[in-house]
Structure formats: C-alpha cells, structure tokens
Design an enzyme around this catalytic site. Structure first.
Site, PDB file in Angstrom:
ATOM      1  N   SER A 140       0.810  -1.217   0.000  1.00 44.96           N
ATOM      2  CA  SER A 140       0.000   0.000   0.000  1.00 44.96           C
ATOM      3  C   SER A 140       0.842   1.265   0.000  1.00 44.96           C
ATOM      4  CB  SER A 140      -0.941   0.007   1.210  1.00 44.96           C
ATOM      5  OG  SER A 140      -0.206  -0.085   2.420  1.00 44.96           O
TER       6      SER A 140
ATOM      7  N   ASP B 269      -3.104   6.300  12.396  1.00 38.79           N
ATOM      8  CA  ASP B 269      -2.307   5.578  11.402  1.00 38.79           C
ATOM      9  C   ASP B 269      -0.995   6.334  11.221  1.00 38.79           C
ATOM     10  OD1 ASP B 269      -1.110   4.495   9.143  1.00 38.79           O
ATOM     11  OD2 ASP B 269      -2.974   4.296   8.016  1.00 38.79           O
TER      12      ASP B 269
ATOM     13  N   HIS C  91       0.875   5.129   6.948  1.00 47.08           N
ATOM     14  CA  HIS C  91       0.554   5.663   5.627  1.00 47.08           C
ATOM     15  C   HIS C  91       0.652   7.191   5.618  1.00 47.08           C
ATOM     16  CE1 HIS C  91      -1.260   1.617   5.726  1.00 47.08           C
ATOM     17  NE2 HIS C  91      -0.817   1.570   4.472  1.00 47.08           N
TER      18      HIS C  91
END
Length: 391
Positions: free
Chosen positions: A117, A361, A364
């Site tokens: 990702s 998070d 990311h």
C-alpha cells in the site's frame, strides 16, 4: 517530436552534469536518461525546507485517484502545513518535476509499480503529478483485481500498480482482503505475480512493511496450492533475502537493460513512538504532529538489518537496479502521516475517540505529501542517473 526535443533540451540543460555525460551503466547509456546527476550528490543527506510557493504540486480535491484512506483534508485534518515541505539535498538540488517531459518519455511505454500500500501511495502520487498535463478525454483508470491501470491515451502509455506486498506469492495477495495474523509465503518461484511484470519498460518495486510483523515468517514449500501443507519457519530477514534474490534472478532472465529500467524503493518508516524523538508523553505517536523532526541524526524503528539485506542482494544483480533511498528523509516526517484523518476500516469506539492517538495511522501518508518527494527522487533516478546507478 519537435515538442519532445524542446522539452528535453530545456530540462537537460538545467540539470546536466558539468562533463555533459548522460548517466551510464556497465553496458552503456541507461534507457530514459537525458542527463546525469552532479558528481558527489547524495540526495539522502539534506533537510526539509518550507516552500509555500511551489508546494504542494497539486491539491487533494483535484486529483480523483487518491483513495479515501489518504485524503486527510477531506477527513477533517485541521492543518495543511505537511503539504508545504520540500526536500533539499546538501550540495545539490533535485531537478524540477516536469509532467510533460515525463509523459513524452513514457510515450509507447509501460510503467509498473509492484508492492504494498505504500508503493500504491507513491503510484497514486505520480498519477496526481501527471494527470493535469492530460485532458480528461485523454486518460482513463481502472482496477481489475490486483492490477490498477492508468492510461495516457494520447501518449499510448500506461502507468500501472500491481498488488504484491511480499513480492512472492503469499496469503496476503488478495488486493482487498489481506489482513491475516500469520503470514505465509511460497518459497517456490513467483510465477503467479511475475507474469504481470512481463513487458514493463519501467519497474518500481518495494517490499518491507509486511515483513516486520515478527522475527519469523512461515514458508510453504513445494507447488501444492494447499496453503496448510509443508510449512516451515524462517527468520524474516533471511526469507526476505530469499525473495529478493528471486526478484533479481527474474530481472536477469527477463529484463532487457537496453530498453528497460528497474528500481527498488527502500523502507518507508513509521512513527509510532514519540519518545523516540524526545517526546515524554506516554503513548504518544504521530498524532497531532505538525512539524518534521529537526535532529539530523534521528533514526526511528526502521530495521537496519532489512535495509542491509536489500543493499546486499541488489548489489548481486547483473542488470542495473536503481535504489530509490526514501528512508532517511522520510524518517524526519512524523507530521506527514494520515493519523486519524482518513476513511476508517471500522468506526472508532468511544474509548478510541477519547484517545485519538490510540487509533492513529502512523504508517501511511497523506496526499499531497511525502510520497510526492519519493517521486521526485524516482524522476531523478530515471532521467538523471548517476554513473553508479545504485547510489
């Protein structure tokens, strides 16, 4: 053709080395190179500087390709400062990203990102950097299972992303449902994935995050499709070495260094423990961070062992593999993560909402943001390589 030559001349003149040499590999000039990096320029050493005049390159709302997991402004992030930082290497400067030039150089070509990702975030960043140079009627985007394809129709070019977080076949290969507690990879050749890599003129690999869940990883031996049979454990770093060797061997058998290039993007760091940068708050992390880390010697939790494995294996390749070293510069960017400002996989509980850092998070990155700089480095490597391609 006249337009292409004019663009190339302008960009190359602005950033060609003093000797005027195009970057070369062992077999001669590297494909796509239009100039060379200045001698002795280490882009990994430098600092983040504010540049509100030129950053961000694009606005979040105007790029339709950003996943809702990365649209921080749309999900309530109150600050925008994370968008305005430019990486400034010591002793040299990165060439300015030129979308028209890149599209011209990709004419008739296929560029493919392969990885997890974080690599997909870099892929989407590149689409955002390019798409304004293409009219709406001249582009399309589709995702089919693990493969996403952006088409620049007037250039007969595609820029693609293929989901393979561990590069080798694994039980995390589903592009949507891949959250598993015990990861298993197949030790046999990676034919399932590599058939999608065939024919790409530019390959951009990454793999790191999914190897860091524990010290060991499970390996399925043999060709049986039953993922419950003949499983052995191996140290994660050594399994990672094994898989990277497979990637290198595949490149040696399948990549033509006369018309294709391969790159490997190093580890993207996380910022899950604010005590690492001197914050005394218990349980602190990237949440509410709005400034980069200023300590030039800062190094977080990124595994030096895994980085060393990457360096050692890629150095054995008989075809050039450009290393895009994003790790150190990204280590400083505790402020650039999505934090809580993203589409959540599950609605936060009342307890989590009372302590937002508990579900932030810190892996990311918001877009626009840090991955745009990764693409500036890729642009440098692709069009202005050093004579030592692996630097």
């Amino acid at each position: 053709m006249t337009k292409l030559l004019a663009v190339l001349a302008l960009v190359a003149a602005a950033f060609i080395c003093a000797a005027g040499q195009v970057g070369e590999g062992a077999g001669g000039p590297l494909p796509f190179a239009v100039g060379a990096a200045p001698e002795g320029c280490d882009v990994g050493q430098g600092e983040w500087v504010r540049d509100e005049a030129a950053r961000p390159w694009y606005q979040e709302w105007e790029c339709p390709y950003i996943q809702p997991q990365l649209t921080c402004q749309a999900h309530g992030r109150p600050d925008k400062g994370y968008q305005n930082w430019r990486w400034q290497p010591r002793g040299c400067s990165l060439p300015s990203f030129n979308a028209t030039m890149m599209l011209e150089m990709l004419r008739g070509k296929r560029m493919l990102f392969v990885g997890d990702s974080l690599n997909r975030g870099q892929y989407v960043s590149l689409l955002c950097l390019l798409h304004r140079a293409i009219p709406d009627s001249g582009k399309s985007f589709e995702t089919i299972d693990s493969l996403s394809i952006f088409r620049a129709k007037d250039y007969d070019a595609t820029i693609e992303f293929y989901w393979a977080p561990m590069l080798a076949e694994s039980n995390s290969d589903d592009a949507v449902v891949h959250r598993v507690d015990d990861r298993v990879i197949r030790g046999a050749p990676m034919d399932k994935h590599s058939r999608f890599w065939q024919g790409a003129h530019i390959l951009v690999f990454n793999s790191y995050l999914w190897w860091t869940a524990g010290d060991n990883i499970q390996i399925l031996r043999g060709a049986d499709n039953d993922m419950s049979k003949d499983i052995v454990e191996m140290k994660a770093a050594e399994a990672y070495r094994l898989v990277l060797h497979q990637v290198v061997r595949w490149l040696e058998r399948n990549a033509d260094p006369k018309n294709s290039r391969a790159f490997f993007v190093t580890a993207s760091p996380t910022h899950t423990d604010s005590k690492a940068w001197g914050d005394e708050v218990e349980g602190g992390n990237c949440y509410n961070q709005t400034e980069p880390i200023r300590d030039a010697s800062y190094w977080g939790s990124t595994s030096r062992e895994m980085l060393r494995v990457t360096e050692e294996v890629l150095a054995t390749s008989r075809v050039p593999v450009g290393v895009v070293n994003i790790t150190q510069l990204s280590e400083y960017r505790r402020d650039g993560h999505t934090q809580t400002y993203k589409k959540q996989w599950a609605e936060p509980t009342a307890e989590q909402r009372a302590d937002p850092s508990s579900y932030a998070d810190c892996t990311h990155w918001c877009l626009p943001g840090v991955p745009d700089t990764w693409n500036e480095l890729l642009y440098w490597k692709l069009f202005f390589p050093s004579n030592d391609q692996a630097l």
